[in-house]
Design a protein around this motif. Structure first.
Motif, PDB file in Angstrom:
ATOM      1  N   CYS A 119       0.864  -1.470   0.060  1.00 20.03           N
ATOM      2  CA  CYS A 119       0.083   0.296  -0.009  1.00 20.03           C
ATOM      3  C   CYS A 119       0.926   1.287   0.077  1.00 20.03           C
ATOM      4  O   CYS A 119       1.978   1.171   0.866  1.00 20.03           O
ATOM      5  N   CYS A 169       0.432   3.138   3.985  1.00 16.75           N
ATOM      6  CA  CYS A 169       0.786   2.468   5.113  1.00 16.75           C
ATOM      7  C   CYS A 169       1.964   1.497   4.940  1.00 16.75           C
ATOM      8  O   CYS A 169       2.529   1.088   5.972  1.00 16.75           O
ATOM      9  N   CYS A 206      -4.288  -0.135   0.545  1.00 20.41           N
ATOM     10  CA  CYS A 206      -5.007  -1.200   0.868  1.00 20.41           C
ATOM     11  C   CYS A 206      -6.638  -0.701   1.381  1.00 20.41           C
ATOM     12  O   CYS A 206      -6.831   0.423   1.347  1.00 20.41           O
ATOM     13  N   CYS A 212      -6.890   2.074   4.107  1.00 16.83           N
ATOM     14  CA  CYS A 212      -6.471   3.357   3.760  1.00 16.83           C
ATOM     15  C   CYS A 212      -7.470   4.097   2.910  1.00 16.83           C
ATOM     16  O   CYS A 212      -7.512   5.201   2.818  1.00 16.83           O
TER      17      CYS A 212
HETATM   18 ZN   LIG Z   1      -2.675   1.123   3.609  1.00 13.96          ZN
END
Ligand SMILES: [Zn+2]
Ligand SMILES: [Zn+2]
Length: 238
Positions: A40, A43, A55, A58
C-alpha cells in the motif's frame, strides 16, 4: 564476557543465539515473514496485486502521514515475538528489529529528511510497570544502527509526544468515538515540537493505523509538516 554470562536470546525461537555475538539464529531469519511488494502506498501493508495502490483500510480511512514502512507481516510468529518483548521483558529482541529496519529502510529514512525519531508513548503508569516503552527502545536501536551503518544522526525525541490517558478497548463505542478517545489520550508539547518539520513516528505494531493517525494529527497541529511511520509489524490487509 557479557554474552557468556547473559547469552542473547533469538527473537524467533527464543533459544540462545548460536553463533554467539549474533542477534538472531541464522536459520531463524527465513522463518520471518518479511513485508514484500506490492505494498500500500500509504501504510506499507502488503497488497494482493501491483495495480492496487492503497489497502482497504487506507481507502476507507485516508491517512495524514506521508507513508509507513514496516518490516514484518503480523503473523503468529511475529505476534509471539512482540508479546515476549512486552510481557516477558525481552527488549533485547529490539536490537535485531531496530537493526533490520535500519538496514532495510535506511536510505528511505535518510531521504525523508526527517530530523528525529518519535516513539509512540505508553502511559507513564504502564511504562513503570513494564520498566520500559518498547517503541522507545526500538527507536533507540534504529537510531544506533543508522549511525553505525550510514553515519546518520537521527536523535530519539521522547519530549514531543506524551500519553496523558490510558486507553481501554471500549466495544460499545463507534469507530469515530473510539478515535476521538484515542486522540485525547496523547498530547504534544508545542515547545518541544518547535522547529521540527519532518519526523518519523516509531511503534512496534501497526494494525488499522488509528494510533499512528492520532499521533500524526497532533504532530501536524503542532506545526510538523511531514510525518512518516516506522514499525516492526504490520497487519496483513487486502
Ligand atoms: Zn494502507
Ligand atoms: Zn532462533
Amino acid at each position: 564476557m557479557f554474552d557468556l554470562l547473559f547469552p542473547r536470546r533469538c527473537p524467533v525461537c527464543h533459544g540462545i543465539v548460536v553463533p554467539r555475538g549474533g542477534l538472531i539464529c541464522p536459520g531463524c531469519i527465513s522463518k520471518l515473514s518479511f513485508v514484500k511488494s506490492p505494498t500500500c502506498k500509504t501504510c506499507g501493508k502488503e497488497v494482493l496485486h501491483p495495480r492496487i495502490e492503497y489497502c482497504f483500510d487506507c481507502t476507507k480511512r485516508p491517512k495524514s502521514f506521508r507513508f509507513g514502512l514496516a518490516l514484518l507481516n503480523y503473523d503468529e510468529r511475529a505476534r509471539a515475538s512482540m508479546a515476549r518483548i512486552k510481557y516477558k521483558n525481552k527488549r533485547e529482541y529490539l536490537d535485531f528489529y531496530g537493526r533490520a529496519l535500519a538496514l532495510k529502510y535506511g536510505e528511505r529514512l535518510e531521504r525523508s529528511g526527517a530530523q528525529a525519531l518519535i516513539p509512540v508513548p505508553v502511559h507513564p503508569s504502564r511504562r513503570r510497570a513494564r520498566g520500559f516503552n518498547q517503541a522507545e527502545e526500538l527507536a533507540k536501536a534504529v537510531s544506533r544502527s543508522l549511525k553505525e551503518e550510514r553515519g546518520l544522526e537521527l536523535p530519539v525525541r521522547t519530549d514531543v509526544l506524551c500519553r496523558v490517558k490510558k486507553t481501554a478497548p471500549q466495544k460499545e463505542l463507534t469507530a469515530s468515538e473510539r478515535f476521538k478517545n484515542l486522540i485525547q489520550a496523547f498530547e504534544v508539547s508545542e515547545e518541544a515540537a518547535d522547529g521540527l518539520t519532518d519526523v518519523i513516528l516509531v511503534d512496534d505494531i501497526y494494525t488499522t493505523g488509528s494510533t499512528a493517525e492520532a499521533c500524526t494529527r497532533l504532530l501536524l497541529k503542532a506545526g510538523v509538516k511531514n510525518v512518516y511511520v516506522l514499525t516492526i509489524c504490520i497487519g496483513q490487509g487486502q
